[in-house]
Design an enzyme around this catalytic site. Structure first.
Site, PDB file in Angstrom:
ATOM      1  N   HIS A  24       2.224 -65.676   1.425  1.00  0.00           N
ATOM      2  CA  HIS A  24       1.147 -65.834   0.442  1.00  0.00           C
ATOM      3  C   HIS A  24       1.340 -64.890  -0.736  1.00  0.00           C
ATOM      4  CE1 HIS A  24      -3.138 -66.703  -0.691  1.00  0.00           C
ATOM      5  NE2 HIS A  24      -3.005 -65.513  -1.273  1.00  0.00           N
ATOM      6  N   GLU A  25       1.535 -63.602  -0.450  1.00  0.00           N
ATOM      7  CA  GLU A  25       1.674 -62.623  -1.527  1.00  0.00           C
ATOM      8  C   GLU A  25       2.967 -62.828  -2.310  1.00  0.00           C
ATOM      9  OE1 GLU A  25      -0.824 -61.032  -2.405  1.00  0.00           O
ATOM     10  OE2 GLU A  25      -2.022 -61.361  -0.600  1.00  0.00           O
ATOM     11  N   HIS A  77       5.161 -66.682  -8.715  1.00  0.00           N
ATOM     12  CA  HIS A  77       4.468 -67.268  -9.862  1.00  0.00           C
ATOM     13  C   HIS A  77       4.730 -66.416 -11.098  1.00  0.00           C
ATOM     14  CE1 HIS A  77       0.422 -69.187 -11.372  1.00  0.00           C
ATOM     15  NE2 HIS A  77       1.459 -69.576 -12.079  1.00  0.00           N
ATOM     16  N   HIS A 108       2.381 -65.359  -4.997  1.00  0.00           N
ATOM     17  CA  HIS A 108       1.870 -64.766  -6.241  1.00  0.00           C
ATOM     18  C   HIS A 108       3.012 -64.148  -7.046  1.00  0.00           C
ATOM     19  CE1 HIS A 108      -2.355 -65.379  -5.656  1.00  0.00           C
ATOM     20  NE2 HIS A 108      -2.431 -64.645  -4.572  1.00  0.00           N
TER      21      HIS A 108
END
Length: 702
Positions: A479-480, A486, A483
């Protein structure tokens, strides 16, 4: 000169098959992350400074950075209001934002993460100083008028759609402070913002404080489950993992018992937010919060929640029926399922499904193995490599940090990810992503590379073995890193909209999408290997792990719908004579299958109402979009290069430079309607339930 380092620059993995990734030994990247960081001596004591910023060779450098930012800010203001400016207004504003963010974002991270008080205090002082500069900018009417004139009447220089969009975002940020209002109203906005900040801080403190009651209130056989302080019993949470049904019920009723002080704080907070919105020209606070979001309006959010709620009701009821049958079996009594039962039986039944404890999975998820898996996936999807990179002396705030260079096979260096992955005293106990420097196109045509930090709280590796992750930790890591990628893969003109600097209900899409990869057996099979024998995780374990993540997804999603709807209803018009609990009862009856528990007020413990005011729905919409993207582009082949490049080109590269609703519609070739968003989640739930039924033939989950 001997430098502090972990490992020298390591070679990237060779090209691998994207459909059947197998390696017989750990890669250099995996070896680095499976080994305790090595700190060599620095005899010459030459240090580069935090994040390679020369001024930060010592904590006093924060004061120099602040002064430099002030001087540059003054020059940019003069340029913006000049009648002879020589570039677009949006370019000036973005540089102004970049100058301030480079100090503020980095200082905010160091304030939280640096173990030395002198650094953290200097960083906090820098944050306060930059906040003061921003407050002055928010009252600088000539600067505001110069920007508003450009937005209303076009710039004197030719602009693109991206220029116009970003200029409008800057204008809205300006108007948040009420600068466009008459002075008495602007002062009112300032007071309301201050009140909202103070009320929110006090509410959050009360939301986590334990409940103290006389121990005589509790029967002695229940009292033993709680902490006793003299004549009082302290209830510090909901005790959802307790095997005692009576203890769970007692904790629920006591911890969530109504509190008049918390009720007043929440009511005052909601009233101030509504008054702020009305003063600034919005119908409600929800309208203000949703401006420039993917959802766009509160009406669209409620339509999405209503559509999803209708589709979930029967599916969630089936989940609750399974939990109810287990409760009857456990207790031997025909007692109805209650709110304090669902977390317990959800966890218990998932554990039974796995047929093993989560700890038995950890040997297959070494930190190095997971990083190797991420690298394999990034290579397959985007043609990029994660390369462990030598750290200069003084570059980091702790001696257990890794630095990844993110390199594209043809574009070269895309950016840096600092991995602060291990727990230490004073470090925030949360998994998160920090932007240190945003990417942007520079005047000379080069690109200012992004720099980010990924923060987790894992156990340190030992000389006897690497750090091992539970399945939940693997999800959090992916998940991190979603980020972070991105930020790495965005290539925006302006740093104000780079990477995760987009609407809240789109910012979580890339990170949630990475959780789908982390839950796919084909992806896990590419790296889930025993840290000692390097044997792959047995296929039956792998399949059960992936399917178990989706057990009771309907009831869990329904709970999120309930929370999101309540948040929206609270941020409509003032509650008048109703209490926040009165509203909760009405919303719960409509959106949640289980009944309200009398004399409880869980909303007074719901701290997300402060940080996510009117935006709690964002996770659901982000998940709906991520699910939609997964089903459309990656479900058949999670290593598809063509899908990965299209996703980067049409989604990730834009950051917030394109309105997120338009961006998603263009990428998925369908309108972002409540029906389409809802259907993506319902389809996912039905597909997963079919897999659960198929696998449950040899295992009785019902």
């Amino acid at each position: 000169m001997l430098k502090g380092k972990y490992f020298m620059n390591l070679p990237a993995l060779s090209c691998i098959s994207r459909r059947n990734i197998k390696v017989s030994t750990w890669s250099p990247l995996a070896t680095a992350f499976n080994t305790p960081p090595i700190q060599s001596m620095n005899i010459m004591r030459n240090e580069t400074g935090l994040f390679n910023i020369p001024e930060l060779r010592s904590f006093e450098g924060f004061y120099l950075l602040r002064e430099n930012a002030i001087h540059r800010t003054d020059a940019l203001i003069e340029e913006a209001i000049s009648h002879t400016r020589k570039r677009k207004m949006v370019e000036i504003f973005d540089e102004l934002s970049d100058v301030l963010c480079k100090v503020a974002d980095m200082a905010e991270f160091i304030r939280l993460a640096h173990p030395k008080s002198r650094y953290s205090q200097a960083a906090e002082d820098a944050c306060i100083s930059i906040s003061g500069i921003v407050e002055k900018l928010n009252t600088h009417k000539p600067l505001f008028k110069a920007l508003k004139n450009v937005v209303d009447n076009k710039d004197i220089f030719p602009t693109t759609a991206v220029d116009d969009h970003v200029a409008k975002l800057f204008l809205f940020d300006f108007e948040q402070s009420g600068i466009h209002l008459e002075e008495n109203l602007r002062q009112k906005v300032v007071r309301l913002n201050d009140n909202i900040l103070q009320l929110g801080q006090r509410f959050m403190a009360g939301a986590v404080s334990p409940r103290s009651i006389l121990k005589s209130v509790l029967p002695e056989d229940i009292r033993k489950y709680f902490s006793v302080d003299g004549e009082n019993v302290l209830v510090s949470g909901l005790y959802t993992d307790s095997q005692s049904a009576l203890a769970r019920e007692a904790a629920y009723r006591l911890y969530l018992y109504p509190d008049s002080h918390q009720e007043q704080l929440l009511s005052d907070l909601l009233r101030c937010r509504y008054e702020l919105a009305r003063t600034c020209g919005f119908e409600t606070y929800a309208h203000r919060a949703l401006k420039s979001s993917t959802a766009e309006t509160p009406g669209n959010v409620i339509a999405f929640l209503d559509e999803l709620s209708e589709g979930l009701r029967s599916r969630a009821d089936k989940d609750f029926e399974i939990m109810y049958q287990h409760k009857v079996k456990d207790s031997g009594k025909n007692l109805p399922l209650a709110a304090w039962d669902t977390p317990y039986f959800t966890a218990k039944i998932k554990k039974q499904w796995l047929q093993t404890s989560p700890s038995e999975f950890t040997p297959y998820f070494s930190l190095g193995g997971c990083m190797e898996g991420l690298n394999n996936l990034m290579q397959a999807l985007y043609g990029i490599t994660l390369q462990n990179t030598e750290l200069e002396p003084g570059e980091c705030w702790s001696n257990d940090i890794y630095k990844l260079a993110v390199t594209h096979e043809s574009e070269g260096l895309l950016g840096y990810i600092y991995c602060d992955l291990f727990e230490r005293n004073g470090k925030p106990n949360q998994d998160c992503h920090f932007t240190i420097q945003g990417g942007k196109r520079l005047p000379n045509g080069e690109y200012q590379i992004p720099i980010v930090v990924v923060m987790l709280n894992l156990n340190h590796p030992r000389w006897s073995g690497p750090t091992l992750l539970t399945p939940g930790m693997v999800d959090n890591l992916f998940h991190e890193m979603g980020h972070a990628m991105h930020s790495m893969l965005a290539r925006t003109e302006y740093q104000h909209v780079t990477g995760t600097r987009c609407s809240t209900d789109f910012a979580e899409v890339p990170s949630v999408l990475m959780e789908y990869f982390a839950g796919d057996p084909r992806v896990l099979r590419s790296f889930a290997r025993h840290f000692q024998t390097q044997e792959q995780m047995p296929d039956d374990m792998l399949q059960r792990l992936c399917v178990s993540k989706n057990i009771f997804s309907a009831s869990e999603t329904q709970l999120q719908v309930f929370y999101s709807a309540l948040d929206q209803f609270y941020h409509r018009k003032p509650l008048a004579e109703q209490s926040t609990t009165d509203v909760l009862k009405v919303v719960q009856q409509k959106y949640y299958s289980l009944p309200y528990v009398e004399n409880t007020a869980w909303q007074l413990r719901f701290s997300h109402l402060v940080g996510y005011g009117a935006k709690y729905y964002s996770y659901l919409i982000s998940r709906a979009i991520a699910s939609w993207i997964w089903q459309t582009y990656f479900k058949d082949d999670p290593f598809s290069r063509s899908a990965g490049e299209k996703y980067r080109r049409e989604c990730l590269s834009h950051g917030g430079g394109v309105p997120s609703r338009q961006l998603v519609a263009n990428f998925l070739k369908r309108d972002v309607t409540p029906e389409n968003l809802s259907q993506s989640l319902i389809t996912e739930i039905d597909t997963n339930n079919d897999k659960i039924k198929e696998m449950s033939r040899d295992f009785d989950i019902n």
